[in-house]
Design an enzyme around this catalytic site. Sequence first.
Site, PDB file in Angstrom:
ATOM      1  N   CYS A 116       0.557  -1.222  -0.296  1.00  0.00           N
ATOM      2  CA  CYS A 116       0.057   0.057  -0.654  1.00  0.00           C
ATOM      3  C   CYS A 116       0.665   1.105   0.244  1.00  0.00           C
ATOM      4  CB  CYS A 116      -0.961  -0.489   0.831  1.00  0.00           C
ATOM      5  SG  CYS A 116      -2.848   1.326   0.854  1.00  0.00           S
ATOM      6  N   LYS A 216     -12.687  -4.289   1.882  1.00  0.00           N
ATOM      7  CA  LYS A 216     -12.486  -2.749   3.101  1.00  0.00           C
ATOM      8  C   LYS A 216     -12.660  -1.741   3.656  1.00  0.00           C
ATOM      9  CE  LYS A 216      -7.800  -0.658   4.313  1.00  0.00           C
ATOM     10  NZ  LYS A 216      -6.471  -0.641   3.839  1.00  0.00           N
ATOM     11  N   GLU A 254     -16.691  -6.651  -4.994  1.00  0.00           N
ATOM     12  CA  GLU A 254     -15.989  -7.216  -4.557  1.00  0.00           C
ATOM     13  C   GLU A 254     -14.832  -8.495  -4.180  1.00  0.00           C
ATOM     14  OE1 GLU A 254     -13.196  -4.213  -4.664  1.00  0.00           O
ATOM     15  OE2 GLU A 254     -14.559  -2.448  -4.489  1.00  0.00           O
ATOM     16  N   LYS A 269     -12.695  -6.701   6.443  1.00  0.00           N
ATOM     17  CA  LYS A 269     -12.073  -5.518   7.159  1.00  0.00           C
ATOM     18  C   LYS A 269     -12.450  -4.342   7.306  1.00  0.00           C
ATOM     19  CE  LYS A 269      -7.630  -3.043   7.367  1.00  0.00           C
ATOM     20  NZ  LYS A 269      -6.331  -2.588   7.200  1.00  0.00           N
ATOM     21  N   SER A 295      -7.033  -2.444  14.971  1.00  0.00           N
ATOM     22  CA  SER A 295      -6.184  -1.551  15.590  1.00  0.00           C
ATOM     23  C   SER A 295      -7.042  -0.699  16.626  1.00  0.00           C
ATOM     24  CB  SER A 295      -5.863  -0.910  15.176  1.00  0.00           C
ATOM     25  OG  SER A 295      -5.829   0.163  14.764  1.00  0.00           O
TER      26      SER A 295
END
Length: 344
Positions: A116, A216, A254, A269, A295
């Site tokens: 990324c 995502k 997707e 995610k 996170s």
Amino acid sequence: MQVARLRRLRRSANLRNWISQTQLSPKDIILPYFIVEGKKVKKEIKSMPGVYHLSIDNLVKDISGVKGLNSILLFGIPKIKDEIGSQAYSDDSIVRKAIKAIKREFKELIVITDVCLCGYTIYGHCGIVKPVDGLLFMANGRKKKKNHKLSTINYRPEVDNDATLEVLAKIALSHAQAGADFVALSAMMDGQVRAIREMLDKNGFTDTGILAYSAKYASSFYGPFREALDSRPQFGDRKSYQMDYRNSDEALREIKQDIDEGADIVMVKPALAYLDIIYRAKEKFNVPIAAYNVSGEYSMIKKLADGDRVREKELALEVLTSIKRAGADLVISYFGKEVLRWLV
Ligand code: PBG
């Protein structure tokens, strides 16, 4: 009608184990690492207690101390950010050095690398944002000045999909050449799986796998991670490339697209607020599914447990098992190390 005495099967721990349907096993865990330049660095990330910035020497040391570890996910934090994310694919990038050091010591460990741009560009977007002509004042390679606010005055606030694909393919190839087993594509650019599969194949890396962050979502649960990677967008947000949390059919599109383009493993995610997506994906597709317990989801448990290790363990195991129950085969978790200690 007779009462169904469901409690009969819950009477003892032994009975409960006997009929339990979902097992979280050590092999399911993918452990993320944040790698920085330097030596002997081990610095706790403030927003993610228990997670560290590690230099490569300490990374190797840390891995050797985790029993039962099967796979890791590497994020690099470069010294220098620029407009084109050049440190992401340079010959001596932090991730390449880390892969080589790891592969020297641990032959069997599955090494996955994040592909990324958000951590490598001064503007903190996952793709290339073109500067406005004549206003390119930030020369390549110069460090972003503290408190220097980039703004849309200096950039066209659009992430250029196809220009980004070329850079992502270069990054993926550089990781494969260094020995990565899987590349994890997290930029949410259209066509990224195909572009990278082609690049890898063309260069003889037909065995390097692709883990696609297929579904995502643009999520507020990424906050602590962006502090860890210093990858907060300097203008705008990620909503033009990451998914809208109001949608689920789109996630299946997707995922299908990524499978068709050549993804070996697909990912959902975040995980916890998206268990329905994991479930639908599992029902519909027959490829391995990974989920990223991100996170913010980690920090949430840390806050709730408030230092009580027993509560923390119970919370983490409940959450991670529920992600598996929903249909995930693999789970990326910042609790990975602890989980392995609890399970191995
Ligand atoms: C983007 C990326 C993100 C995460 C991993 N890679 C999200 C983002 O900043 O948009 C989040 C992981 C986490 O929150 O644990 N390349």
